[in-house]
Motif scaffolding. Structure first.
Motif, short mmCIF file in Angstrom:
data_model
loop_
_atom_site.label_atom_id
_atom_site.label_comp_id
_atom_site.label_asym_id
_atom_site.label_seq_id
_atom_site.Cartn_x
_atom_site.Cartn_y
_atom_site.Cartn_z
N ASP A 326 0.82 -1.21 0.00
CA ASP A 326 0.00 0.00 0.00
C ASP A 326 0.85 1.26 0.00
O ASP A 326 0.49 2.27 0.60
CB ASP A 326 -0.94 0.00 1.21
N GLU A 329 -0.91 4.48 -1.21
CA GLU A 329 -1.87 5.00 -0.24
C GLU A 329 -1.17 5.63 0.95
O GLU A 329 -1.57 6.69 1.45
CB GLU A 329 -2.81 3.88 0.23
N THR A 332 0.33 9.04 -0.16
CA THR A 332 -0.70 10.07 -0.34
C THR A 332 -1.23 10.56 1.00
O THR A 332 -1.47 11.76 1.19
CB THR A 332 -1.86 9.51 -1.19
#
Length: 656
Positions: A326, A329, A332
């Motif tokens: 991830d 993610e 971000t």
């Protein structure tokens, strides 16, 4: 492209499935895997030409940032199937014009913007734009009249950007009749006049606060290294009023909407704002030497505020950073857009500072002028959050960027006699170079591996404690005969007895391209061209190959002519010729584009294939190496018994 050619869709999808990170790969890799390979695979199913339009190539950044793209278009697009055509529009900027010059597969057509058909096109455009304006403002069906429409068309002088800016100027005007009179009667006939007129009515330029904030906001749009949003600009500048208030007033020259990146409508607007000769006396003039360091300081403030330890909360150091499931993610969520921008670009804003600062005690008049507090901000970052910044650089796979930035800091510190900061930045470069192969793969190892093995004292007096060996690169299966740095120092090419070439990241040691297969025997020598785009190799198989440094593909045909193994190769400074030295006691000069060759040093008429003069002979033993002079006029050759200097133009031996 995949929608237009369904047969290539599966190949494109397969490429993305095999390498999900392809979207972030270098442009040459994307071209190879997403365009070239799928189109060649499906070319038997392509019926009729596919025309791809690339509009305004000149607006794709500046000459430096678009260099790779322009080279790709010039050198690699001809490899695509013949049915794929590209229609490119651009201003004739020097970097584009020179790259496309003498390209037989590029047909150039210079447009005359003053011909009647061009003006007729602009009239159609203006009729459409004014027609939409009539509907919005509920104006009469004939407003503003044929005479004024004819006059607007004539004022454009064939420039669509003038017509477009004029249309937006009218769209944002409060009094339309007064606005059109200004366009026609105030001498706004040149693009500069139009920009000045549009800006003049856009805001209260007599208000010092407005001038300061508008100038600062525009500077980030114009000088920013990537497109930015109003929110990012506010984070960088911390203005009294949101920059969106500025951009709301500048719709005739900027493209902007809440939450979107702010963009200029045409590169000419940037040119106008930053050219002292064109707008230097206006309140909206942007002086990069003053405003770039202010942006740099804004970046440093963001770094000071938001950088933190283990910013992406990695739990395991055993997993490569790029393999964290991830990662996108996490990045971000943890790294805001303005923090990412500041981390990647504060150094480039700092590097372009170039104003003189006379009158500072002990400092040269050529020393760059810095805003108050910038050196203090630099020290805060280096001494307290350097490793936290390095985390983001490694997450973004930009380790080479860190070295460039730190070298900039070291130079700046020396200019300002900040010896301690200069020593720290110098040792920081060594830290990154020494541990790049580790930290580029796993961010936690900045703290787990790199920091524990760094010298305890980083003062310059003990900098010798840094190991001279920065990295060990492995990959070849046999003896390595030759290595060469690329001109920018970022890549290393290697040639081996395993008959292959490889290209490595000089900082991390990662294999970037290769192995290159093509030689039938050991690769004895390698060399980069001066632009770094090509590599020439010489082999025990008596041949040479020229390779594309980005893709590893052979360019042209093998260069054959030596009767024994090739010991040394090099490009001429202009990249158009190659010199080779061989065990057969000869030097060859090659025009590799034309595939002509010579068994000894001589000049050939490429139109007839016949030598203009006889061969030059002199060496009595095999030749170990050969090199061009920096101006390309002379050649130095070295054998076991002598060194000789040749005049390449007069075709004679000058020494001994």
């Amino acid at each position: 492209m995949s929608f237009a050619q369904l047969h290539s869709t599966s190949a494109i999808c397969d490429a993305i499935d095999k390498d999900p990170a392809l979207i972030d790969s270098p442009i040459h890799t994307q071209f190879q895997k997403l365009l070239l390979t799928p189109l060649i695979t499906s070319q038997s199913h392509i019926h009729g030409p596919i025309v791809v339009v690339l509009d305004a190539l000149d607006e794709c950044g500046n000459a430096e940032s678009r260099r790779t793209l322009v080279s790709l278009i010039s050198d690699q697009f001809p490899r695509l199937p013949p049915a794929v055509r590209f229609f490119i529009t651009s201003r004739p900027d020097s970097d584009i014009a020179s790259k496309f010059e003498n390209q037989i597969k590029i047909a150039k057509h210079l447009l005359d913007i003053t011909i009647p058909s061009g003006l007729a096109d602009i009239r159609i455009y203006l009729d459409n734009e004014v027609g939409e304006l009539r509907k919005q403002q509920k104006l009469g069906s004939t407003w503003p009249g044929e005479l004024k429409m004819d006059a607007l068309t004539k004022h454009s002088s064939g420039l669509f950007i003038w017509a477009s800016t004029a249309a937006k100027y009218l769209l944002h005007a409060y009094d339309l009749d007064q606005a059109i009179e200004s366009l026609l009667n105030k001498g706004l006939t040149t693009l500069d006049d139009l920009y000045a007129g549009a800006l003049e009515v856009a805001g209260p330029w007599s208000d010092p606060t407005f001038v300061r904030e508008a100038q600062a906001a525009l500077s980030v749009v114009i000088l920013g290294k990537t497109p930015v949003s109003a929110a990012m600009i506010d984070a960088l500048l911390v203005p009294k009023h949101s920059s969106s208030c500025i951009f709301d007033r500048l719709g005739c020259v900027l493209q902007w909407a809440p939450g979107q990146h702010v963009k200029i409508l045409h590169a000419s607007f940037s040119d106008y704002l930053t050219d002292h000769g064109r707008s230097g006396g206006e309140p909206w003039f942007i002086d990069p030497s003053i405003l770039e360091p202010q942006i740099a300081r804004g970046c440093l403030h963001i770094l000071k505020k938001e950088l933190q330890f283990n910013i992406c909360r990695f739990e395991d150091s055993h997993i490569y950073t790029t393999k964290v499931p991830d990662l996108s993610e996490r990045s971000t969520a943890s790294i805001s857009p303005h923090l990412l921008y500041s981390s990647l670009h504060w150094g480039s804003h700092l590097a372009v500072i170039g104003s003189a600062s006379p009158g500072l005690a002990g400092i040269s008049s050529a020393t760059p002028l810095l805003p108050d507090g910038l050196l203090t901000d630099l020290k805060d970052l280096m001494y307290t959050k350097f490793l936290f910044w390095l985390e983001i650089i490694c997450i973004q796979q930009k380790v080479v960027l860190a070295i460039d930035v730190l070298e900039t800091v070291a130079k700046l510190a020396k200019d300002y006699q900040e010896e301690e900061l200069a020593d720290f930045a110098t040792d920081a470069v060594k830290f990154v170079l020494r541990f790049a192969p580790v930290i580029s793969h796993s961010v936690p190892h900045i703290y787990l591996s790199a920091l524990p093995f760094a010298p305890l004292d980083i003062q310059s007096s003990v900098s010798s404690q840094w190991p001279r060996l920065q990295a060990t690169i492995e990959g070849h299966s046999s003896i390595i005969h030759s290595v060469a740095f690329s001109p920018d120092g970022n890549h290393i090419a290697s040639g081996s007895a395993d008959r292959t070439l490889r290209i490595w990241d000089a900082c991390t040691g990662d294999l970037l391209v290769g192995p290159f297969n093509g030689h039938e025997d050991e690769v004895k020598c390698v060399a980069f061209s001066c632009d770094g785009g090509k590599i020439v190799s010489g082999s025990y198989d008596k041949t040479m190959h020229v390779w594309d440094a980005q893709t590893g593909k052979i360019i042209g045909v093998p260069l054959t002519g030596h009767t024994d193994r090739v010991n040394f190769v090099c490009f001429s400074p202009n990249g158009k010729q190659i010199a080779s030295a061989s065990l057969d006691k000869t030097i060859c000069i090659w025009d590799w584009d034309e595939h002509s060759r010579d068994s000894l040093v001589q000049v050939w008429d490429t139109s007839t294939g016949k030598p203009v003069t006889g061969p030059l002979e002199g060496h009595t033993q095999y030749i170990r190496s050969v090199a061009f002079s920096t101006d390309g006029k002379y050649i130095l050759s070295l054998s076991h018994e002598s060194a000789r200097i040749w005049d390449r133009c007069l075709f004679c031996c000058l020494y001994p």
